[in-house]
Write a protein that holds these residues in place. Structure first.
Motif, PDB file in Angstrom:
ATOM      1  N   PHE A 132     -16.278  -7.992 -20.469  1.00 46.05           N
ATOM      2  CA  PHE A 132     -15.884  -6.824 -21.261  1.00 46.05           C
ATOM      3  C   PHE A 132     -16.802  -6.662 -22.472  1.00 46.05           C
ATOM      4  CE2 PHE A 132     -12.202  -7.497 -18.708  1.00 46.05           C
ATOM      5  CZ  PHE A 132     -11.644  -6.243 -18.542  1.00 46.05           C
ATOM      6  N   ALA A 143     -13.412 -10.015 -24.570  1.00 49.58           N
ATOM      7  CA  ALA A 143     -12.000 -10.112 -24.160  1.00 49.58           C
ATOM      8  C   ALA A 143     -11.600 -11.557 -23.880  1.00 49.58           C
ATOM      9  CB  ALA A 143     -11.719  -9.211 -22.945  1.00 49.58           C
ATOM     10  N   LEU A 144     -12.071 -12.460 -24.730  1.00 47.58           N
ATOM     11  CA  LEU A 144     -11.681 -13.862 -24.571  1.00 47.58           C
ATOM     12  C   LEU A 144     -10.255 -14.037 -25.079  1.00 47.58           C
ATOM     13  CD1 LEU A 144     -14.941 -15.583 -25.896  1.00 47.58           C
ATOM     14  CD2 LEU A 144     -14.340 -15.002 -23.536  1.00 47.58           C
ATOM     15  N   PHE A 145      -9.535 -14.987 -24.506  1.00 48.36           N
ATOM     16  CA  PHE A 145      -8.152 -15.206 -24.922  1.00 48.36           C
ATOM     17  C   PHE A 145      -8.133 -15.989 -26.242  1.00 48.36           C
ATOM     18  CE2 PHE A 145      -7.852 -15.241 -20.132  1.00 48.36           C
ATOM     19  CZ  PHE A 145      -7.508 -13.902 -20.054  1.00 48.36           C
ATOM     20  N   ASP A 146      -7.597 -15.351 -27.274  1.00 47.78           N
ATOM     21  CA  ASP A 146      -7.606 -15.946 -28.615  1.00 47.78           C
ATOM     22  C   ASP A 146      -6.863 -17.269 -28.688  1.00 47.78           C
ATOM     23  OD1 ASP A 146      -8.918 -13.735 -29.522  1.00 47.78           O
ATOM     24  OD2 ASP A 146      -7.074 -12.661 -30.031  1.00 47.78           O
ATOM     25  N   MET A 150      -6.792 -19.635 -26.669  1.00 46.06           N
ATOM     26  CA  MET A 150      -7.430 -20.756 -25.954  1.00 46.06           C
ATOM     27  C   MET A 150      -8.809 -21.036 -26.530  1.00 46.06           C
ATOM     28  SD  MET A 150      -6.747 -19.582 -22.057  1.00 46.06           S
ATOM     29  CE  MET A 150      -5.192 -18.875 -21.557  1.00 46.06           C
ATOM     30  N   PHE A 204      -9.415 -20.895 -17.149  1.00 41.58           N
ATOM     31  CA  PHE A 204      -8.213 -20.132 -16.837  1.00 41.58           C
ATOM     32  C   PHE A 204      -8.140 -19.607 -15.390  1.00 41.58           C
ATOM     33  CE2 PHE A 204      -5.660 -16.266 -16.698  1.00 41.58           C
ATOM     34  CZ  PHE A 204      -4.458 -16.731 -17.193  1.00 41.58           C
ATOM     35  N   PRO A 205      -9.180 -18.918 -14.877  1.00 40.82           N
ATOM     36  CA  PRO A 205      -9.078 -18.419 -13.487  1.00 40.82           C
ATOM     37  C   PRO A 205      -8.905 -19.558 -12.477  1.00 40.82           C
ATOM     38  CG  PRO A 205     -10.918 -17.380 -14.626  1.00 40.82           C
ATOM     39  CD  PRO A 205     -10.453 -18.502 -15.501  1.00 40.82           C
ATOM     40  N   ARG A 248     -16.863 -17.321 -17.821  1.00 42.04           N
ATOM     41  CA  ARG A 248     -15.510 -17.126 -17.264  1.00 42.04           C
ATOM     42  C   ARG A 248     -15.558 -16.203 -16.041  1.00 42.04           C
ATOM     43  NH1 ARG A 248     -11.004 -14.408 -21.011  1.00 42.04           N
ATOM     44  NH2 ARG A 248     -12.186 -12.548 -20.453  1.00 42.04           N
ATOM     45  N   LEU A 271       1.817 -22.991 -14.386  1.00 43.01           N
ATOM     46  CA  LEU A 271       1.229 -22.433 -15.609  1.00 43.01           C
ATOM     47  C   LEU A 271       2.282 -21.705 -16.438  1.00 43.01           C
ATOM     48  CD1 LEU A 271      -1.774 -22.832 -16.113  1.00 43.01           C
ATOM     49  CD2 LEU A 271      -2.152 -20.452 -15.559  1.00 43.01           C
ATOM     50  N   MET A 276      -3.610  -8.160 -27.898  1.00 44.45           N
ATOM     51  CA  MET A 276      -4.236  -8.483 -26.604  1.00 44.45           C
ATOM     52  C   MET A 276      -4.579  -7.206 -25.844  1.00 44.45           C
ATOM     53  SD  MET A 276      -2.217 -11.789 -25.171  1.00 44.45           S
ATOM     54  CE  MET A 276      -3.441 -12.148 -23.898  1.00 44.45           C
ATOM     55  N   THR A 336      -7.697  -5.469 -27.537  1.00 49.25           N
ATOM     56  CA  THR A 336      -8.945  -6.243 -27.413  1.00 49.25           C
ATOM     57  C   THR A 336      -9.291  -6.513 -25.934  1.00 49.25           C
ATOM     58  OG1 THR A 336      -7.697  -8.296 -27.706  1.00 49.25           O
ATOM     59  CG2 THR A 336      -8.759  -7.383 -29.661  1.00 49.25           C
ATOM     60  N   GLU A 337      -8.643  -5.787 -25.056  1.00 46.19           N
ATOM     61  CA  GLU A 337      -8.908  -5.811 -23.603  1.00 46.19           C
ATOM     62  C   GLU A 337      -8.566  -7.146 -22.940  1.00 46.19           C
ATOM     63  OE1 GLU A 337     -13.043  -4.435 -23.724  1.00 46.19           O
ATOM     64  OE2 GLU A 337     -12.375  -2.581 -22.795  1.00 46.19           O
ATOM     65  N   GLN A 338      -7.839  -8.013 -23.640  1.00 47.37           N
ATOM     66  CA  GLN A 338      -7.459  -9.289 -23.020  1.00 47.37           C
ATOM     67  C   GLN A 338      -6.497  -9.062 -21.854  1.00 47.37           C
ATOM     68  OE1 GLN A 338      -6.429 -12.495 -25.895  1.00 47.37           O
ATOM     69  NE2 GLN A 338      -7.344 -11.191 -27.430  1.00 47.37           N
ATOM     70  N   ALA A 365      -8.480  -7.924 -18.986  1.00 47.27           N
ATOM     71  CA  ALA A 365      -9.164  -9.080 -18.392  1.00 47.27           C
ATOM     72  C   ALA A 365      -8.225  -9.818 -17.431  1.00 47.27           C
ATOM     73  CB  ALA A 365      -9.654 -10.024 -19.493  1.00 47.27           C
ATOM     74  N   MET A 412      -8.665 -10.090 -13.275  1.00 48.54           N
ATOM     75  CA  MET A 412      -8.680 -11.386 -12.574  1.00 48.54           C
ATOM     76  C   MET A 412      -7.678 -11.429 -11.416  1.00 48.54           C
ATOM     77  SD  MET A 412      -8.685 -14.122 -15.630  1.00 48.54           S
ATOM     78  CE  MET A 412      -9.826 -13.989 -16.975  1.00 48.54           C
TER      79      MET A 412
END
Lengths: 255, 245
Positions: free
Chosen positions: A84, A88-91, A93, A101-102, A150, B26, B111, B114-116, B119, B123
């Motif tokens: 992105f 768009a990293l997960f804050d 983590m 993650f995937p 990622r 998870l 989230m 910020t496009e999380q 994302a 996935m």
């Protein structure tokens, strides 16, 4: 290979994509270029199903994504990697967990196998010592590289990059471009990159489409760019201070 | 008309939330995380409010019911019923709507912008379920603990305040607490708590999940989440009270 056919997309009464058709080939770096607001991001989001199109087809190796069931679409998305614009990293983590993650979500790998894969991917993007960093500690270029790591960790068949160079200095942009091109060729991925960075266009553009006001205005390669007589495209590509300066310099030498 | 559209979108979101998880392991970890962040971290504020409001209720009741025509146990009895039926489930959850509701809406809203969330969707993750279900489960599961702790501390606060200020004797207060006690009030309180915690988590998550724009919109969504949670909670309180009492 990804083929899009007659994609039409409107927001309220405004048509933002108008009958767009093209083919993005496997193993090539396909670029979508155009001014801000021309519809590049909407096209990309429509291709991966984040936006619903009004009509048209998006064929991933012959299968129309828009006609897939929810389950089929989910399975397809497991084969897609996306970078992105802002990473768009997960804050919540750190770097390693973002990349992991995937794998945690979709594979049955052991912890050791996952760590090995994460190490490999971070090493691939030259971030082998960044595992424990939090996302807030990363520079713009590092964020993009973590996002690439990622995106490729689950061996995707398709890689989408939305303006991977935005906000980066020219040198870092070249590094990111080279990385995308290398990864595309190395893993034989179908890669689509949205950009308005001229360096990217000339550096890695093996197949380029130019979107102008929601229409596909020009299509070619970086080698055919200079031969086009399309006014809007030439204006977009060459109407900038650097080109003017170079032209003036060449003219002066000729005189 | 917007309210009907919002209710429709809320129900569609809930349908997506209650799906079979891609990776239950998870989700379990995420539920434990949410329990800590949303619930355990709220215990100190619950404790402080319960003790002080319980104390104020006891002193207020003792002052208002000081006329000799009332039995002396009336203060303890009224404090127990008020705290169990209204204060612990309703007031405490209104406070939690502010604390947890704004937290959930701003976290998910950030989230989103910020496009999380995009994302996660790209996935192949069911983002609604992955982000919202653990929060709902954590809030609902922790609700009985919140209610019981709040009741206990409020009654204790009332006892300490009443006795130390001399407005009521320890014997009369405890006598009132024990008078005609059945578990019905506790059950009503727990049922209310479960419903309210579900409302807080789901309404706030809905507001955060559907935010669009920038940081300003996240702030607005957070405010909206708190206001709408509180209003829904109050309406639910009226309905449950009518149905169960």
């Amino acid at each position: 290979m990804i083929e899009i056919k007659n994609i039409v997309k409107s927001f309220s009464d405004k048509r933002v994509l108008n009958d767009i058709s093209t083919v993005f080939e496997t193993g090539k770096t396909n670029l979508t270029i155009g001014r801000s607001g021309s519809g590049k991001t909407v096209l990309m989001k429509s291709m991966i199903g984040l936006e619903t199109v009004d009509s048209g087809q998006v064929l991933f190796d012959g299968k129309d994504m828009l006609k897939m069931t929810k389950k089929e679409r989910q399975l397809l998305r497991e084969t897609i990697g996306m970078v992105f614009q802002n990473g768009a990293l997960f804050d919540s983590m750190n770097v390693a967990d973002n990349v992991r993650f995937p794998l945690r979500m979709f594979t049955n790998m052991t912890k050791a196998e996952m760590s090995k894969r994460v190490d490999f991917c971070l090493d691939r993007v030259n971030l082998s010592n960044a595992h424990d960093l939090s996302t807030s500690e990363l520079s713009g270029g590092m964020r993009k590289r973590v996002a690439i790591a990622r995106a490729i960790v689950n061996n995707p068949k398709y890689l989408f990059c939305d303006e991977p160079n935005s906000g980066l200095d020219p040198q870092t942009s070249i590094v990111i471009d080279s990385l995308i091109k290398e990864i595309t060729e190395e893993y034989n991925i179908t890669t689509i990159v949205n950009t308005h960075d001229m360096n990217s266009v000339m550096g890695i553009g093996e197949h380029i489409i130019f979107i102008y006001e929601g229409n596909l205005w020009w299509e070619g390669t970086r080698h055919t760019i200079t031969q086009t007589k399309n006014n809007e495209f030439n204006d977009f590509m060459f109407n900038n201070e650097l080109t003017k300066l170079l032209k003036a310099s060449v003219n002066k030498k000729e005189e | 008309m917007k309210i009907f559209s919002d209710i429709g979108r809320y129900l569609i979101l809930l349908k997506n939330v209650f799906q079979i998880p891609e990776n239950p392991k998870l989700y379990r970890k995420k539920i434990l995380f949410e329990l800590r962040v949303l619930c355990l971290d709220s215990l100190p504020i619950i404790a402080v409010i319960s003790i002080f409001v319980g104390a104020a209720i006891a002193i207020q009741l003792a002052a208002n019911l000081s006329n000799p025509i009332y039995p002396r146990w009336i203060t303890g009895f009224s404090a127990r019923e008020g705290i169990m039926l209204e204060f612990a489930p309703t007031m405490i959850n209104l406070v939690l709507a502010g604390k947890i509701g704004s937290h959930i809406a701003s976290e998910i809203g950030t989230m989103r912008i910020t496009e999380q969330i995009d994302a996660l969707d790209v996935m192949g993750v069911n983002s609604a379920s992955y982000l919202i279900l653990p929060k709902i489960i954590a809030c609902v599961a922790f609700s009985p603990i919140v209610i019981v702790v709040s009741i206990f501390l409020a009654l204790l606060g009332g006892w300490v305040a009443g006795v130390t200020t001399g407005v009521i004797t320890s014997y009369d207060y405890i006598d009132g607490l024990q008078l005609d006690y059945t578990n019905k009030s506790l059950i009503i309180s727990l049922v209310k708590g479960l419903v309210y915690s579900f409302i807080i988590a789901s309404v706030s998550a809905f507001r955060g999940y559907t935010v669009s724009g920038g940081a300003l919109e996240v702030g607005r969504a957070s405010t909206k989440a708190v206001v709408e949670s509180c209003i829904t909670l109050i309406v639910a309180n009226l309905i449950i009270t009518n149905l169960l009492l």
